[in-house]
Design an enzyme around this catalytic site. Structure first.
Site, PDB file in Angstrom:
ATOM      1  N   ASP A   1       0.819  -1.223   0.000  1.00 47.21           N
ATOM      2  CA  ASP A   1       0.000   0.000   0.000  1.00 47.21           C
ATOM      3  C   ASP A   1       0.851   1.271   0.000  1.00 47.21           C
ATOM      4  O   ASP A   1       0.600   2.209   0.753  1.00 47.21           O
ATOM      5  CB  ASP A   1      -0.962   0.018   1.184  1.00 47.21           C
ATOM      6  CG  ASP A   1      -2.031  -1.056   1.095  1.00 47.21           C
ATOM      7  OD1 ASP A   1      -2.018  -1.822   0.118  1.00 47.21           O
ATOM      8  OD2 ASP A   1      -2.874  -1.135   2.004  1.00 47.21           O
TER       9      ASP A   1
ATOM     10  N   ASP B   1      -0.339  -4.468  -3.762  1.00 45.84           N
ATOM     11  CA  ASP B   1      -1.362  -3.419  -3.905  1.00 45.84           C
ATOM     12  C   ASP B   1      -0.746  -2.031  -3.724  1.00 45.84           C
ATOM     13  O   ASP B   1      -1.310  -1.169  -3.054  1.00 45.84           O
ATOM     14  CB  ASP B   1      -2.490  -3.613  -2.883  1.00 45.84           C
ATOM     15  CG  ASP B   1      -3.104  -4.997  -2.927  1.00 45.84           C
ATOM     16  OD1 ASP B   1      -3.076  -5.631  -3.996  1.00 45.84           O
ATOM     17  OD2 ASP B   1      -3.613  -5.460  -1.884  1.00 45.84           O
TER      18      ASP B   1
END
Length: 327
Positions: A168, A189
């Site tokens: 992230d 991600d």
């Protein structure tokens, strides 16, 4: 804590304090002293920390700028200035992140901080914010979500910047955002959120196995895209990830992502995309890519497309009014 140092007085840019598109920034120029009207941060500046300079802006709504001299600044920042704001980093080459000498760093996971936003090293909530030639990192590493930058505002522009983390890294949370000649590094991600975003001429660098994108688009009325255009998708130096990286997975059910005119290295798994949200029907596209990872014959969850998308589709009709076209 920070350790700023000046490289010396070289040729400087003469600029006004503006937060809108910085047309005066030209490729292959240095920026080794403050543009006209900017607050200054560093050992020879008015302020010793970026946070102090932000505080000094107060409640004004005028356009403003801050120049940050070379150094590592151990700070966690919220950009909430009411006017257009531009943050400039010292560099010998404004066209690229590769010569950046300003780094903002902080280390905390989202679980320790209490939320994704609170873990961010830099949290941008001001519309019309621009940043040039600054590195932003969250040093937490593997084991938890830990955000380097969250963009939670409209018409954000990042030029020659570097964003580093593991899971992230870059939270493109909302609004329209533009990244040019930047580097985004992570593993899981590491580009995620619900903003509509254009990445142009960027290096997207995986430092571990996982999915690059995790779009959270979830309604058909949401006009958002991730457009990854003329970018290089590759492994971090010294890391072997052959076929261990996916182009994306859907954080929400209607994720929409296109990779176009880009170079996909052999890190890309032949399936291309993978799953995440239950019941997802994502819109995943590839167009005119090259490289060892660009073969689409075994792709899953992918929709064909006959042409590249443009900036108007991704950023809206007024994109030319707020991005820096010199990049």
């Amino acid at each position: 804590m920070h350790t700023p140092y000046l490289l010396g007085a070289l040729a400087a840019l003469a600029a006004t304090a503006v937060g809108a598109p910085a047309e005066h920034i030209k490729k292959r120029e240095s920026r080794t002293s403050a543009p006209s009207g900017c607050l200054t941060v560093g050992s020879d500046g008015t302020y010793s920390t970026i946070g102090d300079a932000l505080d000094a802006l107060g409640s004004s709504t005028s356009s403003a700028c801050i120049y940050v001299a070379s150094g590592t600044y151990e700070e966690q920042l919220t950009i909430d200035y009411a006017g257009n704001l531009t943050l400039y980093g010292e560099t010998t080459d404004t066209s690229t992140y590769k010569d950046n000498v300003v780094t903002i760093t902080h280390t905390i996971s989202s679980s320790d901080a209490g939320s994704l936003d609170k873990s961010a090293t830099v949290n941008v909530v001001s519309d019309g914010f621009s940043m040039y030639n600054i590195n932003v990192e969250n040093g937490y590493g593997e084991g938890a979500q830990a955000v380097a930058l969250v963009g939670n505002a409209d018409q954000l522009g990042f030029y020659g910047c570097q964003f580093s983390g593991y899971q992230d890294t870059l939270y493109v949370k909302a609004g329209t955002q533009y990244y040019s000649n930047c580097m985004i590094e992570g593993a899981v991600d590491y580009i995620f959120g619900d903003a509509s975003v254009w990445f142009g001429e960027c290096d997207i660098v995986s430092n571990g196995a996982g999915a690059i994108t995790a779009s959270s688009r979830e309604t058909s009325s949401d006009s958002g895209w991730y457009a990854i255009d003329n970018c290089n998708i590759k492994a971090a130096s010294g890391v072997s990830l052959t076929e261990e990286v996916y182009l994306g997975r859907p954080w929400r059910v209607l994720a929409r992502v296109i990779y176009q005119n880009s170079v996909l290295s052999d890190i890309i798994n032949p399936k291309g995309w993978t799953t995440m949200a239950d019941g997802a029907t994502p819109l995943y596209y590839e167009y005119n890519n090259s490289g060892a990872g660009s073969d689409t014959s075994d792709r899953e969850y992918e929709t064909s497309i006959s042409a590249a998308v443009d900036k108007t589709t991704v950023l809206g009709e007024t994109w030319g009014d707020w991005i820096d076209r010199s990049y």
